[in-house]
Scaffold this motif. Structure first.
Motif, mmCIF file in Angstrom:
data_model
loop_
_atom_site.group_PDB
_atom_site.id
_atom_site.type_symbol
_atom_site.label_atom_id
_atom_site.label_comp_id
_atom_site.label_asym_id
_atom_site.label_seq_id
_atom_site.Cartn_x
_atom_site.Cartn_y
_atom_site.Cartn_z
ATOM 1 N N LYS A 192 17.792 31.734 -43.010
ATOM 2 C CA LYS A 192 17.400 30.614 -43.860
ATOM 3 C C LYS A 192 16.820 31.091 -45.186
ATOM 4 N N THR A 223 24.049 29.233 -33.174
ATOM 5 C CA THR A 223 25.504 29.104 -33.223
ATOM 6 C C THR A 223 26.122 30.455 -32.909
ATOM 7 N N SER A 238 21.084 32.339 -37.794
ATOM 8 C CA SER A 238 21.472 32.360 -39.199
ATOM 9 C C SER A 238 20.226 32.551 -40.054
ATOM 10 N N TRP A 251 14.611 33.272 -40.057
ATOM 11 C CA TRP A 251 15.770 32.855 -39.268
ATOM 12 C C TRP A 251 15.668 31.370 -38.949
ATOM 13 N N ASN A 252 16.826 30.722 -38.816
ATOM 14 C CA ASN A 252 16.873 29.419 -38.158
ATOM 15 C C ASN A 252 16.700 29.657 -36.663
ATOM 16 N N GLN A 304 24.008 33.737 -32.316
ATOM 17 C CA GLN A 304 23.445 34.571 -33.364
ATOM 18 C C GLN A 304 22.658 33.707 -34.336
#
Length: 514
Positions: free
Chosen positions: A36, A29, A34, A23-24, A32
């Motif tokens: 990667k 954002t 995003s 995950w980022n 939630q």
């Protein structure tokens, strides 16, 4: 350019039954994360200590190394019957332990991750927590050592083909801890034997140094130890554990906290204000202070300086865990495991508590490398239900929650705290962020979070019947102490209908008499 823009991004490894994703990290954002890196099938995954490499065990015979900057696979190793694998702190070497087919087989191999070549191999009968990884490195990989029978062995990191280049004889050594930064010294533990006390001895690692210990501490009634070096390698904290508590105050034995310095200024017990076990201890990133959670419940938490003088009391509570923020400013004290999960966040600079919250059933917990966020996770196989991730701000305010059917592992990608700005600037950057909220469209309804009802205390059936009877006789509702059962509610309605029926019959009889 702002601090938030110049700092490296945070990343989180999340491993489920099907594999792991990256995950980022926060800030998210729309609240939630995003993805990667999409899901990669594996049985285990681990970042190197500096966050430059990622080791992925895909099967018993296949191990892949990923570059964390590109998240691309850079090398794959085929090694049958692998039981364990570990990366060196900077990701330069991969170490594997294989199931040996014969006593003479060299089943521990050290590989170069860039080229895939084997640089050293040796034989080891079994693997325990005290003996794995077999070859240990300092944080900068300048020193490599191995604990063998009655001795500590050192290698030439530039050329492992030379084999062991330096030895320190330590009869009876059971565990050893190499100092991290720098790797200048090693601490060896020798348990008590044949009436002789156990001891922790500190030696210099340099080949031209004396084989006599620089510092030494002996103690009776000690079966195992935990050794914690500070950054700078000037002091060592030793948690000595005895299997039996002779005072019979604790079923889990007795623990003592010792502090040894290389310059000889301190060599003895750390004076704690409360009796009981030492639950947790951690050095600050600077290596100038350490924090301890100790004592019978409610436990006490205290911060000490390098001279063992108390600097700050963090109060008492159901605590057994302490986590020092990588930037050195914030500290968390918490109670996990069989404790209710209470967490208290403190500002060490301002000497005040910032907030409290709860994270029940947490199995793992750690600060983010930039010191702004704290993450807890409930994972299997320790707990098979209620698996999930929780992320909090540095002051304890909730940032993110997510539940999983089954969650095996959650880790921040490691990074040096020096790569991030000062925490004061980071706090300002958080305050300056604007959160855009979209206007609700026609027909949309605000979603109110469900109010969680506190479960009522258990009452046996006879107590429930008694409460219902008292409510009937004296008025009021039995649900003041516990909710009425379905059968009791059904019977109550029947009685009320019967009363209404009798009252109606009596009224009609009176009217007929008139």
């Amino acid at each position: 350019m702002s601090v938030a823009d110049s700092s490296p991004p945070l990343e989180i490894l999340v491993r489920e039954p099907g594999g792991f994703v990256i995950w980022n990290g926060p800030p998210f954002t729309n609240n939630q994360p995003s993805i990667k890196l999409d899901k990669v099938p594996c049985t285990s995954a681990k970042f190197s200590d500096d966050g430059s490499k990622l080791m992925v065990i895909k099967s018993e015979s296949a191990i892949s190394i990923y570059d964390c900057k590109t998240l691309k696979e850079i090398k794959s190793f085929e090694s049958p019957n692998v039981l364990a694998a570990a990366l060196s702190p900077c990701g330069t070497y991969l170490q594997t332990f294989q199931k040996a087919s014969s006593p003479q087989e060299k089943n521990v191999t050290l590989w170069k991750t860039e080229t895939g070549e084997s640089v050293y191999a040796l034989s080891q009968k079994n693997m325990t927590k005290a003996t794995w990884p077999t070859i240990r490195f300092s944080a900068d990989e300048a020193v490599a050592s191995r604990m063998a029978t009655n001795e500590l062995q050192f290698f030439d990191v530039a050329d492992f083909s030379k084999g062991v280049v330096h030895k320190i004889r330590v009869p009876g050594v059971a565990s050893a801890e190499l100092s991290n930064n720098p790797g200048s010294h090693v601490a060896a533990f020798v348990p008590e034997s044949k009436g002789m006390p156990g001891s922790v001895q500190i030696y210099a690692c340099a080949p031209d140094s004396s084989n006599e210990p620089i510092a030494r501490r002996s103690f009776f009634r000690c079966s195992s130890v935990q050794q914690h070096w500070n950054n700078g390698s000037t002091g060592l904290l030793v948690v000595a554990q005895a299997d039996v508590d002779k005072t019979n105050q604790s079923y889990y034995g007795e623990t003592k906290l010792y502090y040894l310095t290389l310059d000889g200024t301190h060599d003895g017990l750390v004076s704690l204000r409360k009796e009981g076990p030492v639950h947790d201890v951690q050095w600050s990133y600077s290596g100038k202070e350490f924090a301890v959670v100790y004592g019978f419940m409610p436990a006490m938490a205290t911060i000490f300086d390098k001279k063992c003088k108390p600097l700050l009391q963090l109060g008492e509570g159901p605590y057994n865990t302490i986590r020092w923020n990588p930037k050195g400013r914030f500290i968390l004290v918490a109670g996990y495991g069989n404790l209710p999960g209470e967490m208290a966040f403190w500002d060490y600079v301002e000497k005040k508590q910032l907030g409290t919250t709860k994270a029940e059933w947490s199995v793992t917990s750690e600060w983010s490398p930039n010191g702004r966020y704290f993450m807890t996770a409930t994972t299997a196989p320790r707990l098979q239900v209620d698996n999930g991730i929780k992320i909090f701000h540095y002051n304890g305010k909730s940032l993110f929650k997510k539940k999983f059917d089954k969650l095996y592992q959650v880790d921040w990608k490691a990074d040096s705290p020096d790569k991030f700005g000062d925490i004061e600037e980071l706090i300002k950057s958080v305050g300056s962020l604007k959160v855009e909220s979209k206007p609700q469209g026609q027909g949309s309804k605000p979603v109110n979070p469900p109010v969680q009802k506190k479960p009522a205390a258990y009452q046996p059936p006879h107590a429930k019947a008694k409460a219902a009877k008292e409510a009937e006789l004296f008025g009021g509702s039995p649900s003041a102490s516990a909710e009425m059962s379905k059968n009791a509610l059904k019977n109550k309605k029947k009685r009320e209908k019967q009363k209404e029926k009798k009252a109606a019959e009596a009224g009609s009889a009176a009217n007929g008499a008139d």
